[in-house]
Design an enzyme around this catalytic site. Structure first.
Site, PDB file in Angstrom:
ATOM      1  N   CYS A  52       0.902  -1.088  -0.029  1.00  8.38           N
ATOM      2  CA  CYS A  52       0.113   0.034  -0.019  1.00  8.38           C
ATOM      3  C   CYS A  52       0.826   1.213  -0.022  1.00  8.38           C
ATOM      4  O   CYS A  52       1.718   1.556   0.747  1.00  8.38           O
ATOM      5  CB  CYS A  52      -0.865   0.071   1.146  1.00  8.38           C
TER       6      CYS A  52
ATOM      7  N   ARG B  57      -0.082   4.537   3.077  1.00  7.74           N
ATOM      8  CA  ARG B  57       0.123   4.145   4.496  1.00  7.74           C
ATOM      9  C   ARG B  57       0.228   5.607   5.384  1.00  7.74           C
ATOM     10  O   ARG B  57      -0.022   5.417   6.539  1.00  7.74           O
ATOM     11  CB  ARG B  57       0.981   3.273   4.735  1.00  7.74           C
TER      12      ARG B  57
ATOM     13  N   TRP C 288      -9.209   5.307  -0.481  1.00 10.64           N
ATOM     14  CA  TRP C 288      -9.787   6.321  -1.769  1.00 10.64           C
ATOM     15  C   TRP C 288      -8.752   5.607  -2.753  1.00 10.64           C
ATOM     16  O   TRP C 288      -7.683   5.028  -2.532  1.00 10.64           O
ATOM     17  CB  TRP C 288      -9.972   7.679  -1.674  1.00 10.64           C
TER      18      TRP C 288
END
Length: 363
Positions: free
Chosen positions: A68, A71, A239
């Site tokens: 990700c 973060r 998002w």
């Protein structure tokens, strides 16, 4: 059994020591809590997290997610505790609430809903959907309709009695399974699904492609592990970064495969790769995604801003004396990766707990 209990307690102890230190708890609180956990494990073979432990553990799991890039915002995660729910109907209702709450009319809130932990083999809550919102895919004699990535799941939904309209953007239903019973299917009301029609800032004909995408990415088939406890149903969302839609969902040849159509709109020479037509079309496709989301007032981040935010995350973690792990191939954006600092760095792809893990599909 004794060995399993000892392993679980060691994992619980490791988590509690870090979690309570980060939360500013005293040594006495740590000692007292660990004794309570040990007693629970000795008696039942498992223990229950407090809400505070669940909340911080879920945030830590996001912070530790190697793939990700977003973060930086780990500590803003909204954690919804639904561990008391037992029936498929109640769980489905909680999932619909998650969609509506997280979407927040476009001002998207990073959110996770956690259902009850797995206490024994076969006794678990599972959500069959890869994402709570996803478009159906159909394979026909004339080619694909919708999202080819969803073909298997769409077929399973049809076996369970669902029928879509066979458009390119049919929102799939939720499929919930509890403790190995027959999975149950629940439709998602149209009024809670925020979709963004794709338009281009300088290319009016772009809207003729009829593209749209849902505003909130809600991963729903991963397992959350905190302190040795397994939460097999814990859907979460942030998002979108625009490349997830523009460079992957729309552009991949095994997805919507839109680059040739965008290139045609742009009147590009597609007879040779040397014209860089794919690159030009890809940039305009991603530009359209960012523009469309912003015009609709839906949260989104472009890949350059996301990379800058990740750099800020790395700096903050260094200040907190924490080592940032990462999976480089996932962290670099699929568009212009060399223009970000991430491309020029290396990361240790080490799994740190708590974390989120893939699970085997049940269909």
């Amino acid at each position: 059994m004794l060995e399993k209990k000892e392993v679980l307690f060691r994992k619980a102890e490791e988590f509690i020591l870090q979690c309570y230190q980060e939360l500013g708890k005293s040594e006495d609180e740590v000692t007292t809590r660990l004794q309570l956990i040990k007693d629970e494990i000795d008696l039942y073979g498992y223990y229950e997290h407090t809400y505070e432990e669940l909340e911080h553990g879920a945030k830590m799991a996001w912070r530790n997610s190697n793939r990700c890039i977003g973060r930086l915002f780990w500590n803003s995660l909204h954690v919804i505790d639904r561990r008391h729910l037992e029936s498929e109907e109640d769980i489905a209702e909680a999932l619909l609430h998650h969609i509506e709450f997280a979407t927040n009319k476009g001002k998207i809130k990073p959110t996770i809903t956690v259902f009850r932990q797995q206490k024994e083999e076969g006794k678990q809550v599972r959500i069959w959907n890869h994402q709570l919102l996803r478009y159906a895919g159909y394979e026909t004699e004339y080619g694909f309709i919708g999202d080819p990535a969803s073909i298997d799941f769409t077929e399973k939904c049809r076996e369970l009695g669902w029928e879509g309209a066979k458009t390119h953007f049919d929102v799939l239903p939720l499929v919930v399974q509890v403790d190995g019973a027959e999975p149950k299917l629940y439709s998602i009301p149209e009024d809670i699904v925020l979709e963004v029609p794709m338009v281009h800032p300088t290319m009016p004909a772009f809207s003729d492609l009829g593209l749209k995408w849902y505003g909130t990415p809600l991963i729903s088939d991963m397992r959350l592990e905190i302190g040795g406890i397994q939460y097999t149903a814990a859907p979460f969302n942030g998002w979108y970064m625009e490349t997830e839609i523009g460079a992957r969902n729309f552009a991949d040849t095994d997805r919507y495969n839109m680059l040739p159509k965008v290139a045609s709109l742009m009147e590009l020479d597609t007879t040779t790769n040397a014209t860089m037509w794919k690159d030009k079309a890809l940039i305009e496709l991603n530009l359209a995604v960012v523009h469309s989301f912003k015009e609709k007032g839906v949260s989104i981040v472009d890949h350059h801003t996301a990379a800058m935010q990740f750099k800020h995350f790395e700096e903050r973690e260094a200040e907190s004396c924490r080592h940032v792990t990462g999976e480089w191939a996932w962290l670099i954006p699929p568009v212009s990766p060399a223009a970000t600092h991430i491309f020029h760095k290396s990361y240790e792809n080490k799994i740190v707990l708590p974390n989120y893990f893939y699970q085997d599909r049940l269909y």
